[in-house]
Design a protein around this motif. Structure first.
Motif, PDB file in Angstrom:
ATOM      1  N   LEU A 289       0.834  -1.202   0.000  1.00 13.24           N
ATOM      2  CA  LEU A 289       0.000   0.000   0.000  1.00 13.24           C
ATOM      3  C   LEU A 289       0.869   1.252   0.000  1.00 13.24           C
ATOM      4  CD1 LEU A 289      -2.705   1.481   0.246  1.00 13.24           C
ATOM      5  CD2 LEU A 289      -2.573   1.133   2.730  1.00 13.24           C
ATOM      6  N   GLN A 290       1.915   1.239   0.790  1.00 11.98           N
ATOM      7  CA  GLN A 290       2.810   2.393   0.842  1.00 11.98           C
ATOM      8  C   GLN A 290       3.481   2.641  -0.511  1.00 11.98           C
ATOM      9  OE1 GLN A 290       5.413   1.477   4.141  1.00 11.98           O
ATOM     10  NE2 GLN A 290       3.680   1.070   5.479  1.00 11.98           N
ATOM     11  N   LEU A 291       3.897   1.557  -1.171  1.00 15.77           N
ATOM     12  CA  LEU A 291       4.513   1.693  -2.499  1.00 15.77           C
ATOM     13  C   LEU A 291       3.518   2.267  -3.501  1.00 15.77           C
ATOM     14  CD1 LEU A 291       6.495  -1.672  -2.741  1.00 15.77           C
ATOM     15  CD2 LEU A 291       7.425   0.607  -2.316  1.00 15.77           C
ATOM     16  N   LEU A 292       2.281   1.805  -3.447  1.00 16.60           N
ATOM     17  CA  LEU A 292       1.260   2.301  -4.373  1.00 16.60           C
ATOM     18  C   LEU A 292       0.971   3.776  -4.135  1.00 16.60           C
ATOM     19  CD1 LEU A 292      -1.228  -0.727  -4.355  1.00 16.60           C
ATOM     20  CD2 LEU A 292       0.363  -0.082  -6.176  1.00 16.60           C
ATOM     21  N   VAL A 293       0.950   4.174  -2.871  1.00 17.44           N
ATOM     22  CA  VAL A 293       0.705   5.591  -2.545  1.00 17.44           C
ATOM     23  C   VAL A 293       1.833   6.459  -3.077  1.00 17.44           C
ATOM     24  CG1 VAL A 293       0.571   7.267  -0.663  1.00 17.44           C
ATOM     25  CG2 VAL A 293      -0.760   5.153  -0.553  1.00 17.44           C
ATOM     26  N   ILE A 294       3.080   6.034  -2.842  1.00 15.66           N
ATOM     27  CA  ILE A 294       4.225   6.836  -3.280  1.00 15.66           C
ATOM     28  C   ILE A 294       4.316   6.879  -4.806  1.00 15.66           C
ATOM     29  CG2 ILE A 294       6.745   7.000  -3.255  1.00 15.66           C
ATOM     30  CD1 ILE A 294       6.664   5.755  -0.452  1.00 15.66           C
ATOM     31  N   CYS A 295       4.083   5.743  -5.456  1.00 16.83           N
ATOM     32  CA  CYS A 295       4.223   5.680  -6.919  1.00 16.83           C
ATOM     33  C   CYS A 295       3.064   6.338  -7.651  1.00 16.83           C
ATOM     34  CB  CYS A 295       4.348   4.226  -7.365  1.00 16.83           C
ATOM     35  SG  CYS A 295       5.906   3.432  -6.922  1.00 16.83           S
ATOM     36  N   PHE A 296       1.831   6.067  -7.189  1.00 12.99           N
ATOM     37  CA  PHE A 296       0.651   6.495  -7.939  1.00 12.99           C
ATOM     38  C   PHE A 296      -0.226   7.502  -7.202  1.00 12.99           C
ATOM     39  CE2 PHE A 296       1.451   1.931  -9.010  1.00 12.99           C
ATOM     40  CZ  PHE A 296       1.996   2.151 -10.256  1.00 12.99           C
ATOM     41  N   GLY A 297      -0.151   7.508  -5.866  1.00 19.81           N
ATOM     42  CA  GLY A 297      -1.016   8.386  -5.096  1.00 19.81           C
ATOM     43  C   GLY A 297      -0.505   9.808  -4.975  1.00 19.81           C
TER      44      GLY A 297
ATOM     45  N   ALA B 209      10.923   5.791  -6.481  1.00 19.85           N
ATOM     46  CA  ALA B 209       9.769   5.757  -5.576  1.00 19.85           C
ATOM     47  C   ALA B 209       9.773   4.488  -4.737  1.00 19.85           C
ATOM     48  CB  ALA B 209       8.479   5.859  -6.385  1.00 19.85           C
ATOM     49  N   ALA B 210      10.115   3.360  -5.372  1.00 23.59           N
ATOM     50  CA  ALA B 210      10.162   2.091  -4.640  1.00 23.59           C
ATOM     51  C   ALA B 210      11.248   2.115  -3.572  1.00 23.59           C
ATOM     52  CB  ALA B 210      10.393   0.945  -5.616  1.00 23.59           C
ATOM     53  N   CYS B 211      12.399   2.680  -3.901  1.00 21.61           N
ATOM     54  CA  CYS B 211      13.488   2.790  -2.915  1.00 21.61           C
ATOM     55  C   CYS B 211      13.044   3.604  -1.715  1.00 21.61           C
ATOM     56  CB  CYS B 211      14.719   3.425  -3.559  1.00 21.61           C
ATOM     57  SG  CYS B 211      15.616   2.357  -4.703  1.00 21.61           S
ATOM     58  N   ILE B 212      12.372   4.718  -1.970  1.00 19.78           N
ATOM     59  CA  ILE B 212      11.890   5.562  -0.877  1.00 19.78           C
ATOM     60  C   ILE B 212      10.909   4.786  -0.003  1.00 19.78           C
ATOM     61  CG2 ILE B 212      10.517   7.611  -0.333  1.00 19.78           C
ATOM     62  CD1 ILE B 212      11.727   8.923  -2.823  1.00 19.78           C
TER      63      ILE B 212
ATOM     64  N   ASP C  11      10.982  -9.258   0.105  1.00 14.77           N
ATOM     65  CA  ASP C  11       9.962  -8.242  -0.174  1.00 14.77           C
ATOM     66  C   ASP C  11      10.244  -7.450  -1.447  1.00 14.77           C
ATOM     67  OD1 ASP C  11       8.286  -8.866   1.865  1.00 14.77           O
ATOM     68  OD2 ASP C  11       8.892  -7.220   3.188  1.00 14.77           O
ATOM     69  N   THR C  12      11.475  -7.516  -1.946  1.00 16.29           N
ATOM     70  CA  THR C  12      11.775  -6.803  -3.190  1.00 16.29           C
ATOM     71  C   THR C  12      10.908  -7.310  -4.344  1.00 16.29           C
ATOM     72  OG1 THR C  12      13.593  -8.346  -3.686  1.00 16.29           O
ATOM     73  CG2 THR C  12      14.157  -6.294  -2.546  1.00 16.29           C
ATOM     74  N   ALA C  13      10.308  -8.476  -4.178  1.00 20.68           N
ATOM     75  CA  ALA C  13       9.393  -8.995  -5.204  1.00 20.68           C
ATOM     76  C   ALA C  13       8.194  -8.068  -5.399  1.00 20.68           C
ATOM     77  CB  ALA C  13       8.916 -10.395  -4.820  1.00 20.68           C
ATOM     78  N   LEU C  14       7.930  -7.204  -4.410  1.00 28.56           N
ATOM     79  CA  LEU C  14       6.824  -6.260  -4.534  1.00 28.56           C
ATOM     80  C   LEU C  14       7.071  -5.222  -5.625  1.00 28.56           C
ATOM     81  CD1 LEU C  14       5.960  -5.647  -0.766  1.00 28.56           C
ATOM     82  CD2 LEU C  14       4.682  -7.011  -2.422  1.00 28.56           C
ATOM     83  N   LEU C  15       8.303  -5.102  -6.089  1.00 30.43           N
ATOM     84  CA  LEU C  15       8.576  -4.208  -7.219  1.00 30.43           C
ATOM     85  C   LEU C  15       7.731  -4.580  -8.427  1.00 30.43           C
ATOM     86  CD1 LEU C  15      12.485  -3.912  -7.163  1.00 30.43           C
ATOM     87  CD2 LEU C  15      10.838  -2.123  -6.621  1.00 30.43           C
ATOM     88  N   TYR C  16       7.396  -5.850  -8.509  1.00 32.58           N
ATOM     89  CA  TYR C  16       6.572  -6.340  -9.619  1.00 32.58           C
ATOM     90  C   TYR C  16       5.237  -5.602  -9.678  1.00 32.58           C
ATOM     91  CZ  TYR C  16       4.032  -9.715 -12.520  1.00 32.58           C
ATOM     92  OH  TYR C  16       3.290 -10.311 -13.508  1.00 32.58           O
ATOM     93  N   ALA C  17       4.700  -5.245  -8.495  1.00 30.87           N
ATOM     94  CA  ALA C  17       3.381  -4.608  -8.424  1.00 30.87           C
ATOM     95  C   ALA C  17       3.401  -3.154  -8.875  1.00 30.87           C
ATOM     96  CB  ALA C  17       2.835  -4.694  -7.004  1.00 30.87           C
ATOM     97  N   VAL C  18       4.584  -2.538  -8.885  1.00 23.90           N
ATOM     98  CA  VAL C  18       4.671  -1.137  -9.310  1.00 23.90           C
ATOM     99  C   VAL C  18       5.437  -1.013 -10.624  1.00 23.90           C
ATOM    100  CG1 VAL C  18       4.376  -0.147  -7.016  1.00 23.90           C
ATOM    101  CG2 VAL C  18       6.667  -0.790  -7.789  1.00 23.90           C
ATOM    102  N   ALA C  19       5.432  -2.088 -11.379  1.00 25.39           N
ATOM    103  CA  ALA C  19       5.952  -2.091 -12.755  1.00 25.39           C
ATOM    104  C   ALA C  19       7.446  -1.806 -12.850  1.00 25.39           C
ATOM    105  CB  ALA C  19       5.173  -1.107 -13.620  1.00 25.39           C
ATOM    106  N   VAL C  20       8.200  -2.247 -11.853  1.00 25.29           N
ATOM    107  CA  VAL C  20       9.662  -2.174 -11.930  1.00 25.29           C
ATOM    108  C   VAL C  20      10.164  -3.560 -12.305  1.00 25.29           C
ATOM    109  CG1 VAL C  20      11.811  -1.754 -10.702  1.00 25.29           C
ATOM    110  CG2 VAL C  20       9.815  -0.333 -10.235  1.00 25.29           C
ATOM    111  N   PRO C  21      10.850  -3.711 -13.437  1.00 23.56           N
ATOM    112  CA  PRO C  21      11.282  -5.036 -13.874  1.00 23.56           C
ATOM    113  C   PRO C  21      12.375  -5.616 -12.988  1.00 23.56           C
ATOM    114  CG  PRO C  21      12.195  -3.345 -15.314  1.00 23.56           C
ATOM    115  CD  PRO C  21      11.249  -2.654 -14.385  1.00 23.56           C
TER     116      PRO C  21
END
Length: 219
Positions: free
Chosen positions: A67-75, A93-96, A162-172
């Protein structure tokens, strides 16, 4: 499966693993010191600073990292007025997001480490005439480091998974290329390969922290 087919799966996944390792290194290098700063803030005598740190840790630990990644990337880019200034590269954004999230967990680990130090250590340092800075750097922090090392090890292993969550924010990253290979070749072999790569990375981390535990145990 032919050698060429296997190679076509593995090479992109190894490239994705490089992104995974890069995110891990950035997150661990920055979240650990930030977590320690948060620990100091929590223990601050200033109620405003302490309250802010407690609230921050509660929010970051109480909401999902995804949720935090989605907020930072898209929110954030959708915020009225200032959103246009908060558009970030997805990886940045994912790093942050990872840094801010894991800093809260490390802060609690360090706080527990400080609580584990006997109060007599502080009293002894005063008797010896040590300043507050000398007490922390020469007596308290080395002991705290030994206490928290197993917990830091566990959290670091969780981070690399948890780095696998990058997949959800379109980071290859690794999982992205594994899923691409599965869809292309109609086989689940890439998932097994990805699992092996993750196991290798976590094994290396485990060996590193076991070595650190043995080294600092006898110092």
């Amino acid at each position: 499966m032919s050698v060429d087919g296997f190679t076509s799966m593995v090479i992109p996944m190894l490239e994705g693993a490089e992104m995974t390792v890069l995110l891990f290194l950035i997150a661990i290098v920055l979240s650990v010191p930030l977590g320690f700063v948060l620990t100091l803030a929590v223990n601050s005598r200033n109620q405003g600073i302490s309250g802010f740190a407690h609230t921050y840790i509660y929010i970051m630990r109480g909401t999902p990292l995804l949720l935090q990644l989605l907020v930072i990337c898209f929110g954030l880019p959708m915020l009225p007025g200032i959103g246009q200034y908060l558009v970030l590269d997805r990886f940045t954004a994912a790093c942050i997001g990872f840094i801010l999230n894991y800093a809260a967990y490390f802060a609690e680990i360090f706080r527990g480490g400080l609580l584990a130090i006997d109060k007599g250590q502080y009293e002894a340092s005063q008797v010896l005439g040590f300043s507050r800075w000398q007490t922390m750097t020469r007596i308290i922090l080395p002991q705290m480091f030994r206490v928290v090392l197993p917990a830091v090890s566990n959290e670091s292993i969780t981070l690399i998974k948890d780095t696998a969550l990058l997949y959800a924010v379109a980071v290859p990253e690794l999982l992205h290329y594994a899923q691409t290979a599965v869809n292309r070749d109609f086989t689940i072999v890439p998932f097994f390969i990805a699992g092996v790569i993750y196991l290798i990375m976590t094994l290396l981390l485990t060996v590193l922290f076991k070595w650190l535990e043995r080294r600092f145990k006898f110092e």
